[in-house]
Design an enzyme around this catalytic site. Structure first.
Site, PDB file in Angstrom:
ATOM      1  N   HIS A  74       0.835  -1.209   0.000  1.00  0.00           N
ATOM      2  CA  HIS A  74       0.000   0.000   0.000  1.00  0.00           C
ATOM      3  C   HIS A  74       0.865   1.252   0.000  1.00  0.00           C
ATOM      4  O   HIS A  74       0.433   2.308  -0.486  1.00  0.00           O
ATOM      5  CB  HIS A  74      -0.917   0.022   1.228  1.00  0.00           C
ATOM      6  CG  HIS A  74      -1.988  -1.021   1.208  1.00  0.00           C
ATOM      7  ND1 HIS A  74      -1.770  -2.311   1.660  1.00  0.00           N
ATOM      8  CD2 HIS A  74      -3.277  -0.981   0.790  1.00  0.00           C
ATOM      9  CE1 HIS A  74      -2.884  -3.010   1.529  1.00  0.00           C
ATOM     10  NE2 HIS A  74      -3.803  -2.240   0.996  1.00  0.00           N
ATOM     11  N   ASP A 112      -4.594  -6.149  -7.996  1.00  0.00           N
ATOM     12  CA  ASP A 112      -4.837  -5.571  -6.682  1.00  0.00           C
ATOM     13  C   ASP A 112      -5.183  -4.100  -6.909  1.00  0.00           C
ATOM     14  O   ASP A 112      -5.096  -3.591  -8.038  1.00  0.00           O
ATOM     15  CB  ASP A 112      -3.604  -5.729  -5.797  1.00  0.00           C
ATOM     16  CG  ASP A 112      -3.932  -5.686  -4.300  1.00  0.00           C
ATOM     17  OD1 ASP A 112      -5.054  -5.280  -3.942  1.00  0.00           O
ATOM     18  OD2 ASP A 112      -3.048  -6.047  -3.496  1.00  0.00           O
TER      19      ASP A 112
END
Length: 550
Positions: A233, A306
């Site tokens: 992230h 993702d």
């Protein structure tokens, strides 16, 4: 012959003179349930009537807007997405979620080609749970600690039943990552464990249960996110391991998923130089997504990226270029583009210029349409908002979650048989989860006290405390009191490596309510500890499979 949606009168007139050539391309025909019974034939039938705009839209899964279908009208009308993903800000209660799902599907089938949506969510359970309602199960590592595929089946089957009642037809779960790095900041207890065979078994049980109950499972994160020390992230993890080591550790669960006929696989934003030395994350790597997943493993289902708003995939390219490169790599579904207009525009231009061929675009859309047909999206009836509340979080569902939590608790230290405590024992409860654990202990017959000196034992909660000085200080103060200390580790089980001199140590692998209740039950002897470690603990003699009993 399929009836096309009406074209505005002026454009209809201009069409006769080719003056409104873009009208049909922009609007497109309304899709009807396909006549063909075979999903592949049905997908081709649907594709034949789709405009390029509608085809491109099918590739995208942006985040839903607000809490009502009306707030998503512009997004759907403009971009014709193939799906939407829910987050907590979209979700209030069961009736609202069901109403939102119905409204979004209605809007989608009244727009463009009229293809129903994948309505998805990250509902792994445990720490990654987006729903504000329903049964809350512990994390995947707790499931791994039970050693029982039935626990995985129970989690996924119960979760799927609740998702279906809310109109949600896709779950970005389960996680097939093999967590072999104790310092992994993003997977950890989201993994079933460190043994590839165990992970594959539990993944398969969850995947089958999700599918049986009408939810599309998305197995993640290929080629494996379990040996990283960077959170994708916030950055790009680099995994330095040989091809042979990857094949031994990370590959087996994904290989099993493909062999079992998985509907969808998610790529991870990880860079493995031995698999592809381009410097690109797997999501943007043709060698990984097409070369390994498709060509070598033979996967012919849907490949989802993702989230494209994660920094792990935004290091070297703009958001539009990232979307194009993901398709070039082999992705079919582009999840959560941070700039939807820019991403759609970039893909559209790539198609117009031939960088993405019509054949390549059609291949992805066919896979998405085939899966929608296969999973009955074109025949699905609206869910009943009035019944949704009674269908989620039922007594039986909550009991199933408690059963999994009870079976997962792992006893790793029990010096001088300090556990279980006798009924009426005086206990001080400190640290993470103290309020919930204390209440559960009191309900089970313990007497709570605020003083370690007056207590028969101190129960200290931790939550992945290895790098947390404040948490370790709480345990140290309790130990210095001279009273026996029992640690309840509610995150990663690795805390014990930095907490010496403990009398008792329980791992629950989760901080959800049922796990804290399960810990209290084991402390008081109401439940016997039957869990076993699904990982090795570095710096100790504790290995996978260890666990004490009484």
């Amino acid at each position: 012959m399929r009836i096309r949606r009406a074209v505005a009168p002026l454009c209809a007139l201009l069409l006769l003179t080719a003056g409104c050539a873009g009208a049909e391309e922009d609007e497109g025909p309304r899709a009807q349930p396909p006549k063909a019974s075979d999903p592949a034939d049905a997908a081709r039938e649907l594709l034949a009537d789709m405009s390029t705009k509608d085809k491109i839209g099918q590739l995208f899964v942006p985040v839903a807007v607000g809490t009502t279908a009306e707030e998503n009208a512009e997004l759907i009308d403009t971009h014709r997405p193939g799906g939407l993903i829910y987050f907590p800000e979209n979700l209030e209660d069961a009736e609202q979620i069901a109403t939102l799902s119905n409204g979004l599907q209605d809007r989608a089938v009244d727009t463009g080609a009229g293809v129903p949506l994948f309505l998805g969510i990250d509902q792994e359970q445990g720490m990654v749970s987006r729903l504000p309602v329903g049964a809350r199960f512990p994390d995947a590592m707790a499931v791994g600690a039970t050693g029982d595929p039935g626990a995985a089946d129970s989690l996924a089957r119960t979760t799927a039943k609740e998702l279906v009642a809310l109109g949600i037809n896709l779950d970005y779960a389960p996680t097939a990552d093999v967590n072999v790095n104790a310092d992994n900041p993003v997977i950890g207890i989201r993994s079933f464990g460190a043994d590839p065979g165990l992970v594959g078994t539990m993944m398969a049980a969850e995947t089958e249960a999700f599918s049986d109950e009408g939810v599309v499972p998305v197995v993640k994160h290929f080629p494996g996110h379990g040996d990283t020390d960077v959170d994708s992230h916030t950055g790009l993890p680099v995994v330095e391991k040989s091809r042979a080591e990857w094949e031994k550790v990370d590959l087996p669960p994904f290989k099993k998923a493909v062999e079992d006929g998985a509907d969808a696989v998610m790529t991870g934003h990880v860079f493995m130089p031995e698999l592809d030395d381009s410097g690109e994350p797997a999501t943007l790597s043709k060698n990984v997504t097409t070369g390994l997943l498709r060509d070598e493993l033979g996967f012919d289902g849907v490949v989802s990226t993702d989230a494209l708003n994660m920094e792990g995939v935004r290091q070297t390219h703009g958001d539009g270029e990232v979307a194009v490169r993901a398709i070039e790599a082999g992705a079919d579904q582009l999840l959560m583009p941070p700039d939807m207009p820019a991403a759609v525009d970039a893909v559209t231009k790539a198609v117009e210029k031939g960088r993405i061929s019509a054949k390549r675009l059609d291949a992805s859309v066919l896979r998405l349409l085939e899966l929608k047909v296969k999973r009955g999206l074109f025949d699905a009836e609206p869910v009943d908002p009035a019944q949704a509340e009674s269908a989620v979080g039922t007594k039986g569902h909550k009991a199933a979650a408690q059963d999994v939590a009870d079976a997962s608790v792992t006893l790793l230290r029990n010096k001088s048989d300090v556990l279980p405590l006798r009924e009426g024992a005086k206990v001080q409860v400190v640290g993470e989860g103290a309020e919930q654990i204390g209440a559960a202990l009191e309900d089970l017959g313990a007497t709570l006290t605020d003083s370690a000196g007056q207590a028969d034992a101190v129960v200290a909660g931790t939550l992945s405390a290895r790098g947390e000085a404040d948490q370790k200080a709480v345990v140290t103060r309790a130990r210095d009191s001279g009273t026996p200390v029992i640690v309840v580790a509610q995150g990663n089980p690795y805390d014990i490596s930095e907490l010496p001199g403990l009398d008792g140590y329980l791992a629950t692998y989760s901080s959800v309510g049922v796990s804290r209740t399960a810990a209290a039950r084991v402390v008081m002897g109401k439940v016997r500890p039957t869990g076993t470690l699904p990982v090795d603990i570095p710096g100790t003699d504790l290995k996978t499979g260890d666990g004490l009993h009484y």
